[in-house]
Scaffold this active site. Sequence first.
Site, PDB file in Angstrom:
ATOM      1  N   ASP A  72       0.867  -1.172   0.000  1.00 42.95           N
ATOM      2  CA  ASP A  72       0.000   0.000   0.000  1.00 42.95           C
ATOM      3  C   ASP A  72       0.912   1.234   0.000  1.00 42.95           C
ATOM      4  OD1 ASP A  72      -2.148   1.691  -0.038  1.00 42.95           O
ATOM      5  OD2 ASP A  72      -3.224   0.730   1.601  1.00 42.95           O
ATOM      6  N   PHE A  73       0.294   2.380  -0.051  1.00 41.37           N
ATOM      7  CA  PHE A  73       1.003   3.647  -0.215  1.00 41.37           C
ATOM      8  C   PHE A  73       2.066   3.832   0.889  1.00 41.37           C
ATOM      9  CE2 PHE A  73       1.714   8.076  -0.683  1.00 41.37           C
ATOM     10  CZ  PHE A  73       1.127   8.513  -1.862  1.00 41.37           C
TER      11      PHE A  73
END
Length: 732
Positions: free
Chosen positions: A277-278
Amino acid sequence: MILRLFAALLTCGFATIAFAQQGVGWKTGPEAAAIERKVDALIGKMTLEEKVGQLHLSGRGEGFDINQVKAGRMGAVMNFVVPQEVRQVQEAVRQSRLKIPLIIGLDAVHGFSTYFPLPLGQAASWNPQLIEQAAYWTGREASAAGINWTFAPMVDMSRDPRWGRVLEGAGEDVHLASVVAAARTSGYQRGGVAASVKHFVGYGAGEAGRDYNSTWIPLSQLHDLHLPPFKAAFQAGAMTAMAAFNALNGMPATAHRGMLTDLLRGKWGFRGFVTSDFGSITELRLHGIAKDDAEAARKALLAGIDMDMMGDVYHKHLANEVKAGRVPVKALDEAVRRVLRVKYHLGLFERGDVDVAAAPSLMQTEEARKVARQAAREGVILLKNDKATLPIAPSVKSVAVIGAMAVPEDERVWTDPAGLGRRLVQPLPDALREQLPADVTVAYEPAFTRNCGTEFKDKEAAVKAAAAADLVVAMLGEDCEFMGEGASRTDLGLPGVQQELLAALVSTGKPVVLVLATGRPLVLTWADKHVAAIVQTFHGGTEGRAAIAEVLAGKVNPAGRVPMSFPRSVGQIPVYYDQLPTGRPQKIRQRYESIFMDEANEALYPFGFGLSYSRFTYANPRVSREKVAMNGAVEIAVEVSNRSERDGQEVAQLYVRQPVAERSRPLRQLKGFEKVFLKAGETKTVTFRLEAGTLGAHDDAGRYRIDPGLVEVYLGGSSLAEAKTRFELTKP
Ligand code: BGC
């Protein structure tokens, strides 16, 4: 795949063959074998830096370095939505030595240019074909703008409406969520973008609903509740996955080898790639399992994270880790192989650049908006309708629409398609004027400065307009800043000063219809007591307000059903229908029963519930056989009647309970549902097929077992279904 596409086409009246050719998915047989050879050959030509480049996902905006693309040091990009800009990065690839196409990703969560209801609102339709079409058009529009990968569907299970991201999921039930996960995955990929099923795994169980918080999930529950929607998405062909931010039972999901490698690749045989994820790789330092980014990169890669989203960590450290021998070349090659494999299966090596000139004309087409309107209609849930306040009666000659939310401010969650398409979104007052007879006047007062309703603009004017009307329609709820990622709340009342306004409207004595656009089930206990009718939507998207007007005016008969229980108070959370029994069930509400002193146990509006302008009844529930082998199946039928003067749609639901088994089993579990259209006075027999193999549960070691014994079956229009039948599960 071809068969599946064909089947999808048959169920999708709006699609044409030309669109179907845009579909992407796993190729099989000799084609797949040829791809493996191509991947091997390409890896053989790559330098260490080029390999690492394939695992580097960077995004539009500050810090984006197009020279990395030209140097073959970037394999994926995100947040490019303007076709001209997409084209620039695609052109930059051709300056690189090996010209490996980029995978171009975006959070096309509930639309690209045409917006569909939020995913939770789509789930409220209980209509998988329609949900598939919404995802299809999202994929279709996104791919017309050059995007070939979407960070969706989110399939995280959550029973905690305090969490702002419940809007991205499909609610509390694993069966419904799995059906929706498969439908959305198929739709996106049929539309031309690879799905990234997320967030693997457990993100929806964050303690206290606080975003990014730790999760503690017993293995039995992990397998019974959290993993099945992922499995359904992979079975539907999801080509990529995204790891979660949270720690799962003490191990950050981004470094969870047990989940990412042993289960996902080992047991499930997933061949696509997994992105972080980010920035979640660098966050491994903050989780306290890596002393620096180099160690974070190493741990993530070795656990099974193939791509680093926006962390710049693989880009900076992975080559060194390999050179130092801390990451075997084989592990790196494996990650690169997965990324390249997906790129080949997606057909990126053969696909041309985005057609910049054609893109705008492919946005918000009539077909897409038709699906958006239907999805918005079917996502409307009628929660309360005292004295048949709705549909608006012919005696009503003036309506006051109150609340800034009635006029769209911003229907977008995440995606910004940079002005592509017409973006015509009808305000509720206009839509109502269109739907109601010409002699009905519709006044409008925003009351608030903004849709969020945190500040009054003119409360008095709103109350005055309400007092002067025959009927008040108050459109309230949560706007973007109160919902979505990073928007956990402990108070689930109407945000800001909205409750104050609602109370003032009610005290005019005029019947108040509360129309809600929210990202989660709010606590509606006060409203339930005081307003005449409640219409719940989870932000209906481009066609949302037009669909609400059709429902209010009676042109559309509401048929949405609650996908996630509405709590009576925050203190009840988690409240969900498929609870386990206790040894002290609620009987007469006395001390030492499993109850609250100050609150009921039951949800205000339970899972599966929703009113209609029709009235449906269930009769004659029956099973095709009384004894069913544990490897067999049974058919269960029930007659559903529309005992009203209006045609309508009903969601017939089937729940089971096994009262005695090896371990405690939920009081009820949804195992089937079907949306049926019934003309006024009509009766239809709805038949469900139930495979005995789906009636088991996992134990503490994650082993699945089915137990012989009695199975009770409940059929009806909500999780409180009352028509009852039974059968016996027997050893084969
Ligand atoms: C979210 C993801 C999303 C990503 C890219 C993250 O913060 O958790 O779901 O795909 O951002 O926008």
